[in-house]
Design a protein around this motif. Structure first.
Motif, short mmCIF file in Angstrom:
data_model
loop_
_atom_site.label_atom_id
_atom_site.label_comp_id
_atom_site.label_asym_id
_atom_site.label_seq_id
_atom_site.Cartn_x
_atom_site.Cartn_y
_atom_site.Cartn_z
N ILE A 166 0.84 -1.21 0.00
CA ILE A 166 0.00 0.00 0.00
C ILE A 166 0.87 1.25 0.00
N VAL A 167 1.93 1.25 0.83
CA VAL A 167 2.85 2.40 0.88
C VAL A 167 3.52 2.61 -0.48
N GLY A 168 3.99 1.52 -1.09
CA GLY A 168 4.66 1.61 -2.39
C GLY A 168 3.76 2.19 -3.47
N ILE A 169 2.55 1.68 -3.58
CA ILE A 169 1.60 2.17 -4.59
C ILE A 169 1.20 3.61 -4.29
N GLY A 170 1.04 3.93 -3.00
CA GLY A 170 0.67 5.31 -2.61
C GLY A 170 1.73 6.31 -3.00
N ILE A 171 3.00 5.99 -2.72
CA ILE A 171 4.11 6.87 -3.08
C ILE A 171 4.21 7.02 -4.59
N ALA A 172 3.98 5.92 -5.32
CA ALA A 172 4.00 5.99 -6.79
C ALA A 172 2.94 6.96 -7.29
N GLY A 173 1.77 6.95 -6.64
CA GLY A 173 0.72 7.89 -7.03
C GLY A 173 1.13 9.34 -6.79
N ILE A 174 1.82 9.59 -5.67
CA ILE A 174 2.27 10.95 -5.35
C ILE A 174 3.28 11.45 -6.38
N THR A 175 4.17 10.55 -6.83
CA THR A 175 5.20 10.98 -7.79
C THR A 175 4.60 11.45 -9.11
N ILE A 176 3.44 10.94 -9.47
CA ILE A 176 2.80 11.37 -10.71
C ILE A 176 2.53 12.87 -10.68
N PHE A 177 2.04 13.38 -9.54
CA PHE A 177 1.77 14.82 -9.41
C PHE A 177 3.07 15.62 -9.54
N GLY A 178 4.15 15.12 -8.94
CA GLY A 178 5.43 15.81 -9.03
C GLY A 178 5.91 15.90 -10.47
N MET A 179 5.76 14.82 -11.23
CA MET A 179 6.17 14.83 -12.63
C MET A 179 5.35 15.82 -13.44
N ILE A 180 4.05 15.88 -13.14
CA ILE A 180 3.17 16.83 -13.86
C ILE A 180 3.58 18.27 -13.55
N PHE A 181 3.79 18.58 -12.25
CA PHE A 181 4.18 19.95 -11.87
C PHE A 181 5.52 20.35 -12.49
N SER A 182 6.49 19.42 -12.50
CA SER A 182 7.81 19.75 -13.05
C SER A 182 7.73 20.00 -14.55
N MET A 183 6.90 19.21 -15.26
CA MET A 183 6.74 19.41 -16.70
C MET A 183 6.07 20.74 -17.01
N VAL A 184 5.02 21.07 -16.23
CA VAL A 184 4.31 22.33 -16.46
C VAL A 184 5.23 23.52 -16.18
N LEU A 185 6.00 23.46 -15.07
CA LEU A 185 6.90 24.56 -14.74
C LEU A 185 8.00 24.70 -15.77
N CYS A 186 8.51 23.58 -16.25
CA CYS A 186 9.56 23.61 -17.27
C CYS A 186 9.04 24.27 -18.55
N CYS A 187 7.83 23.93 -18.94
CA CYS A 187 7.23 24.53 -20.14
C CYS A 187 6.98 26.02 -19.92
N ALA A 188 6.54 26.39 -18.71
CA ALA A 188 6.28 27.80 -18.40
C ALA A 188 7.57 28.61 -18.45
N ILE A 189 8.67 28.04 -17.93
CA ILE A 189 9.97 28.72 -17.96
C ILE A 189 10.41 28.94 -19.41
N ARG A 190 10.24 27.91 -20.25
CA ARG A 190 10.63 28.01 -21.65
C ARG A 190 9.81 29.07 -22.36
N ASN A 191 8.51 29.09 -22.12
CA ASN A 191 7.65 30.06 -22.78
C ASN A 191 7.94 31.47 -22.34
N THR A 192 8.24 31.65 -21.04
CA THR A 192 8.56 32.97 -20.53
C THR A 192 9.84 33.52 -21.16
N ARG A 193 10.83 32.65 -21.31
CA ARG A 193 12.09 33.08 -21.92
C ARG A 193 11.92 33.38 -23.40
#
Length: 220
Positions: free
Chosen positions: A190-217
């Motif tokens: 349960i802990v393993g699957i739960g942590i895997a679910g949390i990492t999905i949000f982190g990957m989404i946030f990092s991709m969105v921020l990376c795209c926002a930085i590129r667009n701003t520049r």
């Protein structure tokens, strides 16, 4: 440009919040893994004279994953603060590795319960038969009885002298081995699957921020 900057600040805040939660989750995973290894019934089982390597090695992997999570959470904050696409890319890659590892650990915890139970029961059978055949004190048998608060198989009579003191109604040790390992490995899964679910949000946030930085520049 102003809206883009505002959106980027919002995503940065979300990524900071995620990394803080991720860091705390890593600390919780380390604590959970160490408690399973050194405390509770499973800790007693893994500390026995004979214990399956897969059981305690899996717990060390869990602790290692927690340490990696804490490290990744720290560097994720640095990448967001510096608006570094390189650091965010590394952060994304690390999250991907953690995601794969936690999913694998979770699946194996659920699927591997039967194998772990069979390994510990085999150790118990060998210790039990050795004591019945020779009559000599068996440290492994005594440790397993004490850890599980059980005694014997169908009856405690053949190994009565190795039973924990003060035990009133001895339980079947084979059943207790199955119950303890199943419940603890279910928690690990349960802990393993739960942590895997949390990492999905982190990957989404990092991709969105990376795209926002590129667009701003690009705009600047």
């Amino acid at each position: 440009s102003g809206r883009l900057r505002g959106a980027m600040r919002c995503v940065k805040f979300l990524l900071f919040a995620f990394n803080f939660v991720f860091w705390l989750a890593g600390l919780a995973v380390i604590t959970f893994g160490l408690w399973l290894r050194f405390g509770g019934v499973l800790g007693d089982l893994t500390s026995a004279e004979k214990s399956p390597e897969s059981l305690y090695m899996g717990l060390y992997v869990l602790v290692g994953a927690g340490a990696l999570m804490m490290t990744v959470g720290f560097f994720g904050c640095c990448g967001a603060a510096q608006e570094s696409q390189c650091l965010l890319g590394v952060f994304f890659a690390c999250l991907l590795v953690i995601f794969a590892a936690e999913v694998t650990a979770g699946v194996f915890a659920f699927i591997g319960k039967k194998v772990a139970v069979q390994e510990v029961q085999k150790i118990y059978h060998e210790a039990y038969d050795d004591y019945v055949d020779t009559g000599k004190s068996n440290k492994t048998l005594i440790q397993l009885h004490a850890a599980l608060q059980c005694c014997g198989k169908e009856s405690e009579v053949p190994v009565k002298s190795t039973c924990p003191e003060g035990i009133q109604l001895p339980k079947n040790c084979l059943n207790e081995i199955q119950n303890v390992i199943n419940s603890n490995l279910r928690l690990v899964g349960i802990v393993g699957i739960g942590i895997a679910g949390i990492t999905i949000f982190g990957m989404i946030f990092s991709m969105v921020l990376c795209c926002a930085i590129r667009n701003t520049r690009d705009v600047l």
